[in-house]
Design a protein around this motif. Structure first.
Motif, PDB file in Angstrom:
ATOM      1  N   ARG A 124      -5.926   3.613   7.151  1.00  0.00           N
ATOM      2  CA  ARG A 124      -5.986   2.518   8.114  1.00  0.00           C
ATOM      3  C   ARG A 124      -6.755   2.887   9.376  1.00  0.00           C
ATOM      4  N   THR A 167     -12.975  -0.133   3.548  1.00  0.00           N
ATOM      5  CA  THR A 167     -12.262   1.099   3.187  1.00  0.00           C
ATOM      6  C   THR A 167     -12.866   1.738   1.943  1.00  0.00           C
ATOM      7  N   GLU A 217      -3.943  -5.383   4.036  1.00  0.00           N
ATOM      8  CA  GLU A 217      -3.379  -4.139   4.561  1.00  0.00           C
ATOM      9  C   GLU A 217      -4.456  -3.133   4.961  1.00  0.00           C
ATOM     10  N   LEU A 218      -5.652  -3.295   4.439  1.00  0.00           N
ATOM     11  CA  LEU A 218      -6.760  -2.391   4.748  1.00  0.00           C
ATOM     12  C   LEU A 218      -8.015  -3.210   5.010  1.00  0.00           C
ATOM     13  N   VAL A 258      -1.539   6.783   4.200  1.00  0.00           N
ATOM     14  CA  VAL A 258      -1.683   5.376   4.574  1.00  0.00           C
ATOM     15  C   VAL A 258      -2.265   5.263   5.987  1.00  0.00           C
ATOM     16  N   ALA A 259      -1.760   6.109   6.893  1.00  0.00           N
ATOM     17  CA  ALA A 259      -2.276   6.081   8.275  1.00  0.00           C
ATOM     18  C   ALA A 259      -3.761   6.458   8.307  1.00  0.00           C
ATOM     19  N   LEU A 299       0.837  -1.199   0.000  1.00  0.00           N
ATOM     20  CA  LEU A 299       0.000   0.000   0.000  1.00  0.00           C
ATOM     21  C   LEU A 299       0.869   1.245   0.000  1.00  0.00           C
ATOM     22  N   TYR A 300       1.897   1.271   0.831  1.00  0.00           N
ATOM     23  CA  TYR A 300       2.785   2.433   0.879  1.00  0.00           C
ATOM     24  C   TYR A 300       3.418   2.673  -0.491  1.00  0.00           C
ATOM     25  N   ALA A 338      -4.820  -3.490  -1.786  1.00  0.00           N
ATOM     26  CA  ALA A 338      -4.422  -3.437  -0.377  1.00  0.00           C
ATOM     27  C   ALA A 338      -5.362  -4.277   0.486  1.00  0.00           C
TER      28      ALA A 338
END
Length: 201
Positions: A200, A159, A154-155, A196-197, A89-90, A149
Protein backbone atom coordinates in the motif's frame (compact mmCIF):
# COMPACT_ATOMS: atom_id res chain seq x y z
CA UNK A 1 -2.84 -74.54 -38.81
CA UNK A 2 -4.88 -71.35 -39.14
CA UNK A 3 -5.50 -68.71 -36.52
CA UNK A 4 -9.07 -67.83 -35.63
CA UNK A 5 -9.40 -64.07 -36.39
CA UNK A 6 -11.83 -63.77 -33.50
CA UNK A 7 -9.13 -64.77 -31.02
CA UNK A 8 -7.62 -61.68 -29.30
CA UNK A 9 -3.98 -61.17 -30.14
CA UNK A 10 -1.57 -61.20 -27.22
CA UNK A 11 0.58 -58.13 -26.66
CA UNK A 12 4.11 -58.66 -27.93
CA UNK A 13 6.85 -59.29 -25.40
CA UNK A 14 8.22 -56.11 -23.90
CA UNK A 15 4.99 -54.20 -24.38
CA UNK A 16 3.77 -54.61 -20.81
CA UNK A 17 1.71 -51.77 -19.40
CA UNK A 18 3.66 -49.71 -16.88
CA UNK A 19 2.20 -50.19 -13.42
CA UNK A 20 1.17 -46.93 -11.81
CA UNK A 21 2.02 -48.13 -8.31
CA UNK A 22 5.60 -48.79 -9.42
CA UNK A 23 5.79 -45.37 -11.08
CA UNK A 24 4.59 -43.67 -7.89
CA UNK A 25 7.07 -45.66 -5.80
CA UNK A 26 9.90 -44.47 -8.05
CA UNK A 27 8.73 -40.85 -7.83
CA UNK A 28 8.63 -41.02 -4.05
CA UNK A 29 12.08 -42.60 -4.04
CA UNK A 30 13.47 -39.76 -6.14
CA UNK A 31 12.38 -37.13 -3.62
CA UNK A 32 13.81 -39.19 -0.77
CA UNK A 33 17.07 -39.75 -2.63
CA UNK A 34 17.37 -36.06 -3.49
CA UNK A 35 16.83 -35.10 0.13
CA UNK A 36 19.34 -37.71 1.31
CA UNK A 37 22.28 -37.36 -1.10
CA UNK A 38 21.48 -34.45 -3.46
CA UNK A 39 21.22 -34.36 -7.24
CA UNK A 40 24.95 -34.69 -7.93
CA UNK A 41 25.29 -37.96 -5.98
CA UNK A 42 21.87 -39.31 -6.85
CA UNK A 43 21.90 -42.41 -9.06
CA UNK A 44 19.40 -44.60 -10.85
CA UNK A 45 20.73 -47.51 -8.80
CA UNK A 46 20.00 -45.69 -5.54
CA UNK A 47 16.53 -44.71 -6.70
CA UNK A 48 15.70 -48.26 -7.76
CA UNK A 49 16.98 -49.68 -4.48
CA UNK A 50 14.95 -47.20 -2.45
CA UNK A 51 11.82 -47.89 -4.53
CA UNK A 52 12.28 -51.66 -4.24
CA UNK A 53 12.43 -52.17 -8.01
CA UNK A 54 15.06 -53.04 -10.59
CA UNK A 55 16.94 -50.40 -12.59
CA UNK A 56 15.08 -51.55 -15.70
CA UNK A 57 11.79 -50.37 -14.18
CA UNK A 58 13.24 -46.88 -13.86
CA UNK A 59 14.76 -46.81 -17.35
CA UNK A 60 11.47 -47.94 -18.90
CA UNK A 61 9.99 -44.67 -17.69
CA UNK A 62 12.89 -42.19 -17.81
CA UNK A 63 16.13 -42.27 -19.78
CA UNK A 64 18.28 -40.58 -17.12
CA UNK A 65 18.20 -39.09 -13.65
CA UNK A 66 18.00 -35.62 -15.21
CA UNK A 67 14.90 -36.47 -17.25
CA UNK A 68 13.37 -38.04 -14.15
CA UNK A 69 13.93 -34.97 -11.98
CA UNK A 70 12.75 -32.62 -14.74
CA UNK A 71 9.57 -34.66 -15.10
CA UNK A 72 8.85 -34.48 -11.38
CA UNK A 73 9.51 -30.75 -11.18
CA UNK A 74 7.32 -30.12 -14.24
CA UNK A 75 4.51 -32.18 -12.73
CA UNK A 76 4.76 -30.12 -9.55
CA UNK A 77 4.59 -26.91 -11.59
CA UNK A 78 1.49 -28.13 -13.43
CA UNK A 79 -0.35 -28.58 -10.13
CA UNK A 80 0.22 -24.98 -9.18
CA UNK A 81 -0.65 -23.25 -5.94
CA UNK A 82 -4.30 -22.53 -5.17
CA UNK A 83 -5.14 -18.85 -5.46
CA UNK A 84 -6.71 -17.73 -2.16
CA UNK A 85 -10.05 -15.94 -2.25
CA UNK A 86 -10.79 -14.80 1.30
CA UNK A 87 -12.36 -11.49 0.31
CA UNK A 88 -9.60 -9.25 1.66
CA UNK A 89 -5.99 -8.45 0.83
CA UNK A 90 -4.85 -9.32 4.35
CA UNK A 91 -6.70 -12.64 4.28
CA UNK A 92 -5.33 -13.58 0.85
CA UNK A 93 -1.73 -12.75 1.76
CA UNK A 94 -2.07 -14.60 5.07
CA UNK A 95 -3.48 -17.67 3.28
CA UNK A 96 -0.64 -17.58 0.74
CA UNK A 97 1.96 -17.47 3.50
CA UNK A 98 0.28 -20.31 5.37
CA UNK A 99 0.42 -22.59 2.32
CA UNK A 100 3.98 -21.54 1.48
CA UNK A 101 5.20 -22.08 5.06
CA UNK A 102 3.80 -25.61 5.14
CA UNK A 103 5.46 -26.41 1.82
CA UNK A 104 8.83 -24.96 2.82
CA UNK A 105 8.81 -26.71 6.20
CA UNK A 106 8.29 -30.12 4.62
CA UNK A 107 11.48 -32.11 5.40
CA UNK A 108 11.91 -33.29 1.82
CA UNK A 109 11.18 -29.92 0.21
CA UNK A 110 13.54 -28.13 2.57
CA UNK A 111 16.37 -30.35 1.30
CA UNK A 112 15.38 -30.74 -2.35
CA UNK A 113 14.64 -27.12 -3.29
CA UNK A 114 18.01 -25.62 -2.20
CA UNK A 115 19.90 -28.49 -3.86
CA UNK A 116 18.10 -28.06 -7.17
CA UNK A 117 18.61 -24.30 -7.05
CA UNK A 118 22.36 -24.91 -6.78
CA UNK A 119 22.23 -27.37 -9.70
CA UNK A 120 20.21 -24.89 -11.77
CA UNK A 121 23.25 -22.61 -11.90
CA UNK A 122 25.13 -25.32 -13.81
CA UNK A 123 22.23 -26.83 -15.77
CA UNK A 124 19.91 -24.63 -17.88
CA UNK A 125 17.31 -27.42 -18.16
CA UNK A 126 16.97 -27.64 -14.39
CA UNK A 127 16.94 -23.82 -14.20
CA UNK A 128 13.98 -23.65 -16.63
CA UNK A 129 12.08 -26.37 -14.76
CA UNK A 130 12.69 -24.71 -11.37
CA UNK A 131 11.59 -21.35 -12.77
CA UNK A 132 8.32 -22.89 -13.93
CA UNK A 133 7.74 -24.77 -10.67
CA UNK A 134 8.71 -22.09 -8.17
CA UNK A 135 8.59 -18.71 -9.86
CA UNK A 136 5.97 -18.81 -12.60
CA UNK A 137 3.33 -20.54 -10.47
CA UNK A 138 3.84 -18.15 -7.54
CA UNK A 139 3.81 -15.15 -9.84
CA UNK A 140 0.42 -16.26 -11.12
CA UNK A 141 -0.96 -16.49 -7.58
CA UNK A 142 0.53 -13.11 -6.65
CA UNK A 143 -1.02 -11.50 -9.73
CA UNK A 144 -4.41 -12.97 -8.80
CA UNK A 145 -4.21 -11.62 -5.22
CA UNK A 146 -3.18 -8.13 -6.31
CA UNK A 147 -5.74 -8.02 -9.13
CA UNK A 148 -8.55 -8.86 -6.70
CA UNK A 149 -7.28 -6.29 -4.18
CA UNK A 150 -7.23 -3.59 -6.88
CA UNK A 151 -10.79 -4.50 -7.88
CA UNK A 152 -11.89 -4.10 -4.23
CA UNK A 153 -10.16 -0.75 -3.97
CA UNK A 154 -7.59 -2.00 -1.45
CA UNK A 155 -4.58 -1.26 -3.67
CA UNK A 156 -3.85 1.35 -6.33
CA UNK A 157 -4.11 0.19 -9.94
CA UNK A 158 -0.37 0.74 -10.44
CA UNK A 159 0.61 -1.91 -7.85
CA UNK A 160 3.25 -4.33 -9.14
CA UNK A 161 1.87 -7.82 -8.38
CA UNK A 162 5.32 -9.39 -8.23
CA UNK A 163 6.34 -7.10 -5.38
CA UNK A 164 4.12 -9.30 -3.22
CA UNK A 165 6.62 -12.15 -3.62
CA UNK A 166 9.50 -9.87 -2.62
CA UNK A 167 7.88 -8.56 0.55
CA UNK A 168 6.02 -11.70 1.67
CA UNK A 169 7.37 -14.98 0.30
CA UNK A 170 10.97 -13.77 0.08
CA UNK A 171 11.43 -13.27 3.86
CA UNK A 172 9.63 -16.55 4.55
CA UNK A 173 11.97 -18.46 2.22
CA UNK A 174 14.99 -16.82 3.84
CA UNK A 175 13.79 -17.73 7.33
CA UNK A 176 12.83 -21.35 6.64
CA UNK A 177 15.22 -22.48 3.90
CA UNK A 178 18.34 -20.35 4.31
CA UNK A 179 18.45 -19.66 8.06
CA UNK A 180 16.50 -22.87 8.83
CA UNK A 181 14.94 -21.47 11.97
CA UNK A 182 11.53 -22.20 13.46
CA UNK A 183 8.93 -19.51 12.92
CA UNK A 184 8.38 -17.43 16.08
CA UNK A 185 4.85 -17.19 17.40
CA UNK A 186 2.87 -14.66 15.38
CA UNK A 187 5.52 -14.48 12.63
CA UNK A 188 3.10 -15.08 9.76
CA UNK A 189 0.68 -12.46 11.11
CA UNK A 190 3.49 -9.91 11.46
CA UNK A 191 4.82 -10.74 8.00
CA UNK A 192 1.33 -10.40 6.50
CA UNK A 193 0.81 -6.98 8.06
CA UNK A 194 4.24 -5.84 6.86
CA UNK A 195 3.63 -7.12 3.32
CA UNK A 196 0.22 -5.45 3.08
CA UNK A 197 1.66 -2.16 4.36
CA UNK A 198 4.53 -2.37 1.84
CA UNK A 199 2.11 -2.96 -1.03
CA UNK A 200 0.00 0.00 0.00
CA UNK A 201 2.98 2.34 0.50
Amino acid sequence: MTTDPRTPRRAPAGAAVLREDVTEAIRAAVFEELASVGFARMSIEGIARRAGVGKTAVYRRWKSKLSLVLDLVSAFAAQGLPAPATGSLYGDVRALLEVASHALRHPVASQVIPDLLVESVRNPEIADAIKAALLDSQQGVAAHIVRDAIARGELPASTDPYRLLDVAVGPLYWHLVVVRADLPKGYLDDLTRGAVAALRA
